[in-house]
Scaffold this active site. Sequence first.
Site, PDB file in Angstrom:
ATOM      1  N   ASP A 269       0.815  -1.299   0.017  1.00 54.87           N
ATOM      2  CA  ASP A 269      -0.173   0.133   0.023  1.00 54.87           C
ATOM      3  C   ASP A 269       1.093   1.026  -0.005  1.00 54.87           C
ATOM      4  OD1 ASP A 269      -2.287   1.840   0.091  1.00 54.87           O
ATOM      5  OD2 ASP A 269      -3.062   0.937   1.709  1.00 54.87           O
TER       6      ASP A 269
HETATM    7  C1  BGC Z   1      -4.754   3.382   0.393  1.00 55.18           C
HETATM    8  C2  BGC Z   1      -5.227   2.464  -0.693  1.00 55.18           C
HETATM    9  C3  BGC Z   1      -5.032   2.839  -2.044  1.00 55.18           C
HETATM   10  C4  BGC Z   1      -3.900   3.440  -2.275  1.00 55.18           C
HETATM   11  C5  BGC Z   1      -3.310   3.991  -3.653  1.00 55.18           C
HETATM   12  C6  BGC Z   1      -3.729   4.144   0.037  1.00 55.18           C
HETATM   13  O1  BGC Z   1      -3.531   5.206   0.988  1.00 55.18           O
HETATM   14  O2  BGC Z   1      -4.665   2.705   1.568  1.00 55.18           O
HETATM   15  O3  BGC Z   1      -6.644   1.993  -0.373  1.00 55.18           O
HETATM   16  O4  BGC Z   1      -5.377   1.880  -2.944  1.00 55.18           O
HETATM   17  O5  BGC Z   1      -3.751   4.753  -1.326  1.00 55.18           O
HETATM   18  O6  BGC Z   1      -4.388   5.250  -3.675  1.00 55.18           O
END
Ligand code: BGC
Length: 745
Positions: A269
Amino acid sequence: MTEKELKKLLSEMSLEEKAGQLEQLPFGFFEDGNTVLTGPMGEISLTREQIALTGSTLSGCGAAKLRRVQREYMENHPHHIPLLFMMDIINGCDTIFPIPLAQGAMFDPQRVKKAAQTAAREAAARGLHVTFSPMLDTVRDPRWGRVMESTGEDPYLNSENAKAMVKGYQGQDFGKTGVFARDSVAACIKHFAGYGAPLGGRDYNAVELSDRTLREDYLPAYKAAVDAGAQMVMTSFNTLDRVPSTANRRLFSDLLREEWGFEGVSITDWAAMAELMEHRVAADDLEACRLAMDAGIDIDMCTGIYQFRLPQLVKKGVIPVKKLDEAVLRVLKLKNALGLFEDPYRGIDEDAEQAILLSDEHRKQARKAAEESFVLLKNEGGLLPLDPEKSGKVAFIGPFSDSGEVSGAWSILADPAKCVTIRQAAEKKMKKFRLRFAEGSAFADAEDPIAGFDGPYIPGASGPEEELIADAVEAAKEADTVVLCIGEHRLMTGEASSRANIQIPAVQARLLRAVSAVNRNVVTVLFTGRPLDLREVSSLSKALLVVWFPGTESGNAIVNTLTGKNNPSGKLPMSFPWCVGQVPVFYASFSTGRPVTDNNRDMKFLSRYMDIPNDPLYSFGFGLSYTSFSFSEVSLSGKSIKRRGGKKLTAGVRVTNTGDRAGECVVQMYIRDEVSSVARPVRELKGFKRITLEPGVSEEVAFEISEKMLRFIGIDGKRKSEPGKFTVYIGEDSSTMNGADFALM
Ligand code: BGC
């Protein structure tokens, strides 16, 4: 390309090129001024030459833009390997569907699949290759803002929706041929694993789950998605058993790849690799890099660590080149399955893009989904549906009565101006009614914590509170019926939006009190991304309709429902607690050694609160209709199932529409294991069916019960069924007592 050709390509790549394939940077690195940041941006110390080798990017979108960036990128890349475009397309791309939690309320995986298909079609037309969806965390704590991204508290419901979403995004062709059709995208499931249970409901916090609970309640939806062919898996921010996911070998290598046979790409993530240092399991970025690689993580999102450090660690022999090659090959295979080596643009062009985005057909799909997701919690005296004669003058009051802020926190591309507001729809569709509108209040008090992707958000209103309320009170006095459109602002749920007090914003509660003091006929239309403590809202409203965040067609779907053109049929996918002190509260709870029963209520030493009930205010599976349904007793095709080689049992009920209008009923089947080697939930959802019944009409609804459904992880750690007595319940919600017994022999 054939696998052989891919391997040949791999063998020709430099170490730096390989490391580049395993890095992902925000789109702003490829085209200035185009950065949507969905996480905190740290310093990234990559050179221009390195960035030119970075294999994927996120949050860039649009056919013309992505075509241009792809062309320039490939021209400069030594092997002309195309760039991979990813983005969070969560509940729709440009046409916004109801938030995932609302999609859970539909209890309709076919419609969920359709929503994902529509989102994929628009996303692919906009040039995207991968969506960071579905989010498959089991969610039982509404303090956590990200409950809006899940389809709810139940592993079975979530698993059914998980399969539907993966198949919807990835399309039929991929399922059959392993090659993505041009109108589909790859699904990246997230957040692996257990992210939905942060301690205290605080986002990014540690997670403590026993292995059994993890496997029984939290993993099934991810597993269902992997089995349905999901091509990517994202790590979660939390620790599990004190190990951050991004360094969790047990999760990513032992479980995901070895036990489940996942062959796709894993990704961290946002910045989770750097966060290994914040978790204090890595002393520096070299160690973070090594831990993540060792755990089995292929792509590093937004830190630059892989690209910067992998070559050094491979040269030193700390990371075997074989391991690096395996990860790179997986990324190349994904690019290949998307057809990027044949056509790096996947046929995108601006005209086709414009023709498809927000098309009439897509809006229609979004409206139907929204209508199916609304949950009617209360309807005293049949106040709803509104009727031109019966309802008299109707005043729509509240900050949501004419607002386009209806798309939920993760709808990055949502344009509020393109969302139909309640007022717009009412003025068009309620011509026979006498209507009045009043804003009533701001979304929230100035001091309420609301933050957007690009900084703090001050929820404004068109005037001072006293004036807005005075105007609303006057409108309410003059009206026969008030439709109060209130709830959480969309930025009060979603990522980094945990709340300890899960009530409607205080300023709106003041509005509710003022309005209900002068008019008792209050219909509350509640916007929310999480289960709220609705004690006050419910007691001051005669009718209460939860509409979540419905998306583009919000106003049309709401007005259709208020006027009876749509008969509500959504069911709660997550229990609405009595108050926050009960949280987490969910239907599949445990009996405990000291259960409260009808016969022992006067005793002291029981598992209960002194000041509030044990049950939530509104339980999982609950939702009313404008009509009513009756259920016959449950009939079974036999008295028992054999553990080995036995036939399935069929459990059936006859459902009758006993009201005076057509309606849809979600028939739900729960099973209770009466005695087992470990304590088991009081009951578990094992099946559901959505049926439509005309007034006075009955239908037989049958569910199969198989031995497999009765399996669980026993005292010996093995998943199997145990002989004994079971009860099957079939009814309208998780509290139904309409049951019959059978035995497993
Ligand atoms: C979130 C994810 C997301 C990623 C990309 C993160 O902050 O936890 O769910 O897919 O950002 O945007």
